[in-house]
Write an enzyme that holds these catalytic residues in place. Structure first.
Site, PDB file in Angstrom:
ATOM      1  CE  LYS A   1      -7.987 118.558  30.339  1.00 40.05           C
ATOM      2  NZ  LYS A   1      -8.058 118.597  31.817  1.00 40.05           N
TER       3      LYS A   1
ATOM      4  CG  ASP B   1      -1.943 120.562  31.137  1.00 39.21           C
ATOM      5  OD1 ASP B   1      -2.381 121.392  31.941  1.00 39.21           O
ATOM      6  OD2 ASP B   1      -2.577 120.191  30.137  1.00 39.21           O
TER       7      ASP B   1
END
Length: 335
Positions: free
Chosen positions: A236, A225
């Site tokens: 994650k 991300d």
């Protein structure tokens, strides 16, 4: 089976694939206001760092068409999820374009949102082409969360590498962490690989170390991300655990990182804001309490994997081995 597109711009509204309904039902939500896009991102109707960036760009177009305050809309969209840098990457470009003329040119913003979507398709395909090159022959790949086509506007990142590797006869099997608490691996990755004919097995997150100990994993592939300027990676929750287990067992650990996820302005992983999601994602399942009444839960959505645990970053420009501040600064977009 052809995978559904993550989103479709119709000219006056955004059709958004509701990933919460997968794998059993394909449902598109018709979004006509930027606040609906913001809520779709916050509630994870759309998820995957590249996909939320593209969706946010179209959210700005909806705001412009409605004559809304663009700065307010952009900041509202930006606040919907704080960790993935793709969101700010897309919104910053839309904001710069909106201010370039001194007045709001809706058609210019629409063209830019379309370009951002097209760029994501192109760069994910280039990333996948480079990623296949790191895979050993006849390999078994371990994957965490979901990084497939519906998490992007294109072919996906890490999961796209797995699909392409299988199509070329390189990937033999995929192990998929279920990825608690939202179960993206079980619900989305397993579904997507099944659609593409890739043999896959879902495991509980805690089983990955045992698989590596038994020599049943040849390479770990994950998405991201945000990549900080020194190569630390936000991904994650559970990714850091995987990286530690991979290092302990001598298994290569690769992170698929399109340039839209690389943030050279963030010094290191400690400077990345980690989103904390509602406790009931852990304490409840399908609305039913699964913990003792009154028990508290901590639900960080992401963790930080330090650069020294990463074998390489797979980007659309190539593979950065042993990522560092210097190697990331040498990427074309960083100059």
């Amino acid at each position: 089976m052809t995978l559904p597109r993550s989103l479709r711009w119709t000219g006056d509204h955004l059709d958004l694939l509701d990933q919460r309904c997968l794998p059993h039902t394909v449902v598109y939500r018709q979004l006509t206001h930027w606040r609906e896009v913001s809520e779709a991102i916050r509630s994870m109707a759309v998820r995957g760092a590249p996909a939320i960036g593209v969706a946010a760009a179209w959210g700005v177009v909806l705001a412009a068409k409605a004559g809304d305050d663009l700065d307010q809309a952009i900041e509202g969209l930006r606040a919907s999820r704080p960790t993935a840098v793709n969101l700010s990457w897309a919104l910053n470009r839309m904001q710069t374009s909106a201010k370039s003329n001194g007045w709001v040119d809706v058609h210019q913003l629409e063209r830019l949102a379309s370009a951002i979507e097209a760029e994501d398709r192109a760069l994910t395909q280039a990333l996948v082409n480079h990623g296949v090159g790191v895979l050993p022959e006849d390999c078994r790949v371990l994957h965490h969360c979901h990084t497939g086509a519906v998490a992007t506007a294109g072919v996906g990142t890490a999961l796209g590498v797995i699909v392409a590797g299988h199509q070329r006869g390189i990937v033999k099997h995929a192990w998929l962490d279920e990825t608690r608490p939202r179960l993206q691996g079980a619900a989305l990755s397993a579904w997507e690989l099944g659609c593409c004919g890739v043999p896959a097995t879902v495991i509980v997150d805690g089983a990955s170390g045992l698989l590596m100990r038994r020599g049943q994993v040849d390479v770990v592939l994950v998405g991201c991300d945000r990549v900080a300027g020194n190569g630390d990676v936000a991904n994650k929750i559970g990714t850091y655990n995987l990286a530690l287990a991979a290092r302990a067992h001598g298994v290569p650990f690769y992170v698929c990182a399109p340039s839209s996820s690389i943030d050279i302005t963030t010094v290191d992983g400690d400077a990345i804001t980690i989103e904390e999601r509602p406790e009931d994602e852990i304490t409840h399942f399908r609305g039913e309490l699964v913990c003792a009444s009154g028990v508290r839960a901590w639900n960080p959505a992401f963790d930080i994997t330090p650069a020294h645990l990463i074998t390489g970053l797979i980007t659309e420009f190539g593979v950065i081995r042993s990522p560092s501040r210097e190697s990331i600064a040498s990427l074309p977009f960083a100059n």
